[in-house]
Design an enzyme around this catalytic site. Sequence first.
Site, PDB file in Angstrom:
ATOM      1  N   HIS A   2       3.822  -2.317   3.136  1.00  0.00           N
ATOM      2  CA  HIS A   2       3.847  -0.979   2.557  1.00  0.00           C
ATOM      3  C   HIS A   2       5.183  -0.788   1.835  1.00  0.00           C
ATOM      4  CE1 HIS A   2       0.780  -0.757   5.702  1.00  0.00           C
ATOM      5  NE2 HIS A   2       0.249   0.257   5.027  1.00  0.00           N
ATOM      6  N   ASP A  48       0.823  -1.219   0.000  1.00  0.00           N
ATOM      7  CA  ASP A  48       0.000   0.000   0.000  1.00  0.00           C
ATOM      8  C   ASP A  48       0.851   1.261   0.000  1.00  0.00           C
ATOM      9  OD1 ASP A  48      -2.112  -1.719   0.199  1.00  0.00           O
ATOM     10  OD2 ASP A  48      -2.939  -0.865   2.042  1.00  0.00           O
TER      11      ASP A  48
END
Length: 388
Positions: A357, A215
């Site tokens: 991430h 993400d």
Amino acid sequence: MYKKIAASLAVCSILLLIIYMTFNANNQNESTFSKIELSARKNKSPEAYRKELLELYETQPLTGEGVVEERELRDISLNEYNTKIETILAEITDQPLKESIHSLAERDRPLVELNQEVRNLKKNMENPNKYSPGFLIKVKEIDRKLEANNLTRTYKDLSHCYQSWGKAIYEHSIPVPRKVYADPDLGKFINISAQPDENTNTQMHSAKFAVLTFDDGPNPVTTPQILDILKAHDVKATFFVLGQNAEKYPEIIQRMHDEGHLVGNHSYSHRNYTIISDTDVLYELNHTNEIIERVTNAPVNYYRMPYGAGGKREMNLTEMTPVLWNVDSEDWKSRNEQAIINRVVATLLPSPVILMHDIYQESANSLGAVIESVQANGYQFVRLDEMM
């Protein structure tokens, strides 16, 4: 007297010679005409080409009326088919026959090509315990081509190999949820534990698949590092990108796409969907889609809500599929390489969708070990859309 007789004989000889030459010339013309006519008649009939066409078909595809609808292709390569058809067409001068065979070839080339694609995929099933990344994507692409030709998997020209490895796919795969969520508000759509049903054939669980998702990127420093690590491990991942970052670094989005990763939508500016209007939600999603699609020329079908917040409303506003996670690396929380690795391994589920991430250096540093640890637990990494 003798002179008269000699003269008469000479005249007769000349006359006979003229008659002979005329007769012979007529015969030659007639003979030449007959050969041309015979050749033309043969050329107008499909008989001369049936034998050659039967090298490409199990049944006879050509009659005096033209191409028959019911026919069965032999198992040949597209190159072999094209070469043979071109040779046949080059020999034909009769236009209706030529058009008929040309029409036949135009209709059957896509089937020959599909058959060849199926054979190539079938080779990947020779070792059914090893999943080839991107395999199910290719299966879906073949299905789309079949549908475009108004065909199904049971079409007789493809059935022998297509159905056999199609069966193998299902025998060596595990059941996965239609949509993957980790939001309690969406609990009715998924059993997070994904435990096998007692009545399910154990063969269906002989392979374990995992999805790796990232993400908040792309980040110009850490995302390329992560792409390098994924490439070195031959792993395909899914990147849920922010539109504002994708806008700044389109070359990284292009690289994600070119290297076979799936690019998803994580909103434009990471706003909480539960506290903004429908109009704002649609802007966050649609504007980000436009940015991604402008680079990849591919539709964006999946999105992840910022903070994992929301779900039902976005599903009503868009046809896209919301996807969250069921294994959180908590890299955003610990910012510690070993803690990231330990957290992923400790929380693995039967169908893990792992959240990381690509904006943290610690995530990039730990990624290689995370991949190896998950694989050591018997999982094979696939793209998100291969699990859906």
